[in-house]
Each structure stands twice: as structure tokens, then as C-alpha cells.
Scaffold this motif. Sequence first.
Motif, PDB file in Angstrom:
ATOM      1  N   THR A 109       0.825  -1.169   0.005  1.00 33.85           N
ATOM      2  CA  THR A 109       0.008  -0.057   0.007  1.00 33.85           C
ATOM      3  C   THR A 109       0.836   1.473  -0.161  1.00 33.85           C
ATOM      4  O   THR A 109       0.429   2.369  -0.353  1.00 33.85           O
ATOM      5  N   GLN A 110       2.059   1.097   0.553  1.00 29.71           N
ATOM      6  CA  GLN A 110       2.953   2.252   0.498  1.00 29.71           C
ATOM      7  C   GLN A 110       2.101   3.817   1.005  1.00 29.71           C
ATOM      8  O   GLN A 110       2.202   4.697   0.392  1.00 29.71           O
ATOM      9  N   PRO A 111       1.515   3.530   2.385  1.00 26.91           N
ATOM     10  CA  PRO A 111       0.883   4.810   2.879  1.00 26.91           C
ATOM     11  C   PRO A 111       1.696   5.732   3.298  1.00 26.91           C
ATOM     12  O   PRO A 111       0.950   6.780   4.017  1.00 26.91           O
ATOM     13  N   TRP A 112       2.922   5.923   3.360  1.00 25.35           N
ATOM     14  CA  TRP A 112       3.757   6.814   4.124  1.00 25.35           C
ATOM     15  C   TRP A 112       3.665   8.162   3.503  1.00 25.35           C
ATOM     16  O   TRP A 112       3.713   8.255   2.077  1.00 25.35           O
ATOM     17  N   HIS A 113       3.967   9.075   4.397  1.00 26.78           N
ATOM     18  CA  HIS A 113       4.330  10.638   3.688  1.00 26.78           C
ATOM     19  C   HIS A 113       5.239  11.146   4.604  1.00 26.78           C
ATOM     20  O   HIS A 113       5.264  10.978   5.628  1.00 26.78           O
ATOM     21  N   VAL A 114       6.246  11.801   3.864  1.00 25.61           N
ATOM     22  CA  VAL A 114       7.445  12.364   4.686  1.00 25.61           C
ATOM     23  C   VAL A 114       7.445  13.787   4.843  1.00 25.61           C
ATOM     24  O   VAL A 114       7.208  14.389   3.879  1.00 25.61           O
ATOM     25  N   HIS A 115       7.658  14.321   6.065  1.00 23.74           N
ATOM     26  CA  HIS A 115       7.659  15.748   6.215  1.00 23.74           C
ATOM     27  C   HIS A 115       8.799  16.154   6.980  1.00 23.74           C
ATOM     28  O   HIS A 115       9.200  15.082   7.896  1.00 23.74           O
ATOM     29  N   VAL A 116       9.736  16.785   6.539  1.00 22.60           N
ATOM     30  CA  VAL A 116      11.026  17.154   7.002  1.00 22.60           C
ATOM     31  C   VAL A 116      11.093  18.620   7.355  1.00 22.60           C
ATOM     32  O   VAL A 116      10.870  19.582   6.719  1.00 22.60           O
ATOM     33  N   LEU A 117      11.156  19.069   8.548  1.00 27.89           N
ATOM     34  CA  LEU A 117      11.361  20.566   9.351  1.00 27.89           C
ATOM     35  C   LEU A 117      12.744  20.799   9.468  1.00 27.89           C
ATOM     36  O   LEU A 117      13.446  20.065  10.383  1.00 27.89           O
ATOM     37  N   THR A 118      13.136  21.973   9.244  1.00 25.32           N
ATOM     38  CA  THR A 118      14.472  22.207   9.605  1.00 25.32           C
ATOM     39  C   THR A 118      14.199  24.082  10.052  1.00 25.32           C
ATOM     40  O   THR A 118      13.300  24.363   9.494  1.00 25.32           O
ATOM     41  N   GLY A 119      15.192  24.706  10.488  1.00 26.58           N
ATOM     42  CA  GLY A 119      15.265  25.913  10.670  1.00 26.58           C
ATOM     43  C   GLY A 119      13.739  26.418  11.717  1.00 26.58           C
ATOM     44  O   GLY A 119      13.632  25.866  12.557  1.00 26.58           O
ATOM     45  N   HIS A 120      13.506  27.656  11.125  1.00 26.61           N
ATOM     46  CA  HIS A 120      12.612  28.265  11.731  1.00 26.61           C
ATOM     47  C   HIS A 120      11.236  27.477  11.858  1.00 26.61           C
ATOM     48  O   HIS A 120      10.798  27.374  12.935  1.00 26.61           O
ATOM     49  N   PRO A 121      10.735  26.647  10.695  1.00 29.70           N
ATOM     50  CA  PRO A 121       9.456  25.732  11.288  1.00 29.70           C
ATOM     51  C   PRO A 121       9.909  24.842  12.216  1.00 29.70           C
ATOM     52  O   PRO A 121       9.037  24.465  13.109  1.00 29.70           O
ATOM     53  N   LEU A 122      11.320  24.145  12.208  1.00 31.03           N
ATOM     54  CA  LEU A 122      11.176  23.119  13.359  1.00 31.03           C
ATOM     55  C   LEU A 122      11.410  23.807  14.823  1.00 31.03           C
ATOM     56  O   LEU A 122      10.529  23.397  15.594  1.00 31.03           O
ATOM     57  N   GLU A 123      11.848  24.741  14.878  1.00 31.59           N
ATOM     58  CA  GLU A 123      11.586  25.724  15.951  1.00 31.59           C
ATOM     59  C   GLU A 123      10.622  26.175  16.347  1.00 31.59           C
ATOM     60  O   GLU A 123      10.165  26.182  17.577  1.00 31.59           O
ATOM     61  N   GLU A 124       9.490  26.542  15.437  1.00 32.96           N
ATOM     62  CA  GLU A 124       8.135  26.825  15.799  1.00 32.96           C
ATOM     63  C   GLU A 124       7.584  25.609  16.425  1.00 32.96           C
ATOM     64  O   GLU A 124       6.809  25.810  17.384  1.00 32.96           O
ATOM     65  N   VAL A 125       7.859  24.466  16.086  1.00 30.71           N
ATOM     66  CA  VAL A 125       6.996  23.141  16.310  1.00 30.71           C
ATOM     67  C   VAL A 125       7.571  22.800  17.792  1.00 30.71           C
ATOM     68  O   VAL A 125       6.674  22.398  18.590  1.00 30.71           O
ATOM     69  N   ARG A 126       8.851  22.942  17.855  1.00 32.35           N
ATOM     70  CA  ARG A 126       9.244  22.539  19.395  1.00 32.35           C
ATOM     71  C   ARG A 126       8.760  23.669  20.395  1.00 32.35           C
ATOM     72  O   ARG A 126       8.475  23.177  21.296  1.00 32.35           O
ATOM     73  N   ARG A 127       8.804  24.894  20.075  1.00 30.47           N
ATOM     74  CA  ARG A 127       8.172  25.845  20.855  1.00 30.47           C
ATOM     75  C   ARG A 127       6.683  25.651  21.054  1.00 30.47           C
ATOM     76  O   ARG A 127       6.398  25.472  22.341  1.00 30.47           O
ATOM     77  N   ARG A 128       5.884  25.400  20.062  1.00 31.58           N
ATOM     78  CA  ARG A 128       4.474  25.066  20.312  1.00 31.58           C
ATOM     79  C   ARG A 128       4.446  23.801  21.265  1.00 31.58           C
ATOM     80  O   ARG A 128       3.413  23.736  22.127  1.00 31.58           O
ATOM     81  N   ASN A 129       5.071  22.734  21.098  1.00 29.65           N
ATOM     82  CA  ASN A 129       4.922  21.506  21.556  1.00 29.65           C
ATOM     83  C   ASN A 129       5.476  21.607  23.214  1.00 29.65           C
ATOM     84  O   ASN A 129       4.797  21.243  23.988  1.00 29.65           O
ATOM     85  N   MET A 130       6.638  22.396  23.485  1.00 29.06           N
ATOM     86  CA  MET A 130       6.847  22.807  24.721  1.00 29.06           C
ATOM     87  C   MET A 130       5.766  23.656  25.404  1.00 29.06           C
ATOM     88  O   MET A 130       5.595  23.286  26.713  1.00 29.06           O
ATOM     89  N   SER A 131       5.316  24.445  24.729  1.00 30.54           N
ATOM     90  CA  SER A 131       3.927  25.206  25.510  1.00 30.54           C
ATOM     91  C   SER A 131       3.016  24.475  25.992  1.00 30.54           C
ATOM     92  O   SER A 131       2.406  24.539  26.948  1.00 30.54           O
ATOM     93  N   GLU A 132       2.511  23.628  24.978  1.00 32.01           N
ATOM     94  CA  GLU A 132       1.385  22.573  25.082  1.00 32.01           C
ATOM     95  C   GLU A 132       1.795  21.688  26.242  1.00 32.01           C
ATOM     96  O   GLU A 132       0.886  21.637  27.210  1.00 32.01           O
ATOM     97  N   MET A 133       2.913  21.324  26.155  1.00 35.78           N
ATOM     98  CA  MET A 133       3.206  20.015  27.312  1.00 35.78           C
ATOM     99  C   MET A 133       3.357  20.836  28.786  1.00 35.78           C
ATOM    100  O   MET A 133       2.756  20.363  29.745  1.00 35.78           O
ATOM    101  N   ALA A 134       3.772  22.068  28.651  1.00 31.68           N
ATOM    102  CA  ALA A 134       3.850  22.750  29.877  1.00 31.68           C
ATOM    103  C   ALA A 134       2.513  23.277  30.440  1.00 31.68           C
ATOM    104  O   ALA A 134       2.199  23.380  31.790  1.00 31.68           O
TER     105      ALA A 134
END
Length: 104
Positions: free
Chosen positions: A42-67
Motif C-alpha cells: 500500500t505504501q501509505p507513508w508521507h514524509v515531512h522534514v522540518l528544519t530551521g524556523h519551522p522546526l523551532e516553531e513546532v518545538r516551541r509549540r510542543n513545549m508550550s502545550e506540554m507545560a
Amino acid sequence: MEFETLVQSRRSVRGFKNEPVPRAVIEAIIESAKRAPSSMNTQPWHVHVLTGHPLEEVRRRNMSEMAGGAKVKRDIVSHGEYQGVHRTRQVDIAKKLFGAMGIA
């Protein structure tokens, strides 16, 4: 490499350097991963690679949500039934398999 050697030599790393992974390394990993088998072809995968500012934004949001006490989100969610091209691949491979076994 023998499978047993591979399994015995694997390790988990939970401490990470604060350095970006080189693009060539990311591309090599994806190139190898493309050859991984999938259930019923079926090959159902989709790959997303984040670097730079988009990656930092995801990290920031995740930390904020966890806290803030947000519920844990699963890394791998159930995709439900296959649809579209994935369902077509699933059916096609099943027909070939059954045909090879002499099942109409």
C-alpha cells in the motif's frame, strides 16, 4: 550484516546534540526508508522534514502545550481503512497473491 548482529548492535539514543542534521544525511535516510516494505504494497507513508524556523516553531509549540498540561498526542495515529491509490494497491496485491495460490 547478519540480522542477529544488527539486532544486537542497535541502540537507543535519548540525548541529542544541538546541531542540525546535514541535508545529505536526511536524504540518505529517506532514500533507504523508501525501500521499506509496506503491508499489502500500500505504501501509505508521507514524509515531512522540518528544519530551521519551522522546526523551532513546532518545538516551541510542543513545549508550550506540554507545560500547559495538554493531553499526550500519539506519534503514529491509526489511518483507518485504506482509500484511493492505497486501497487499489491493497486489492491488486491481494488478487496477485490469491491468483498465485490458485484461488479465484
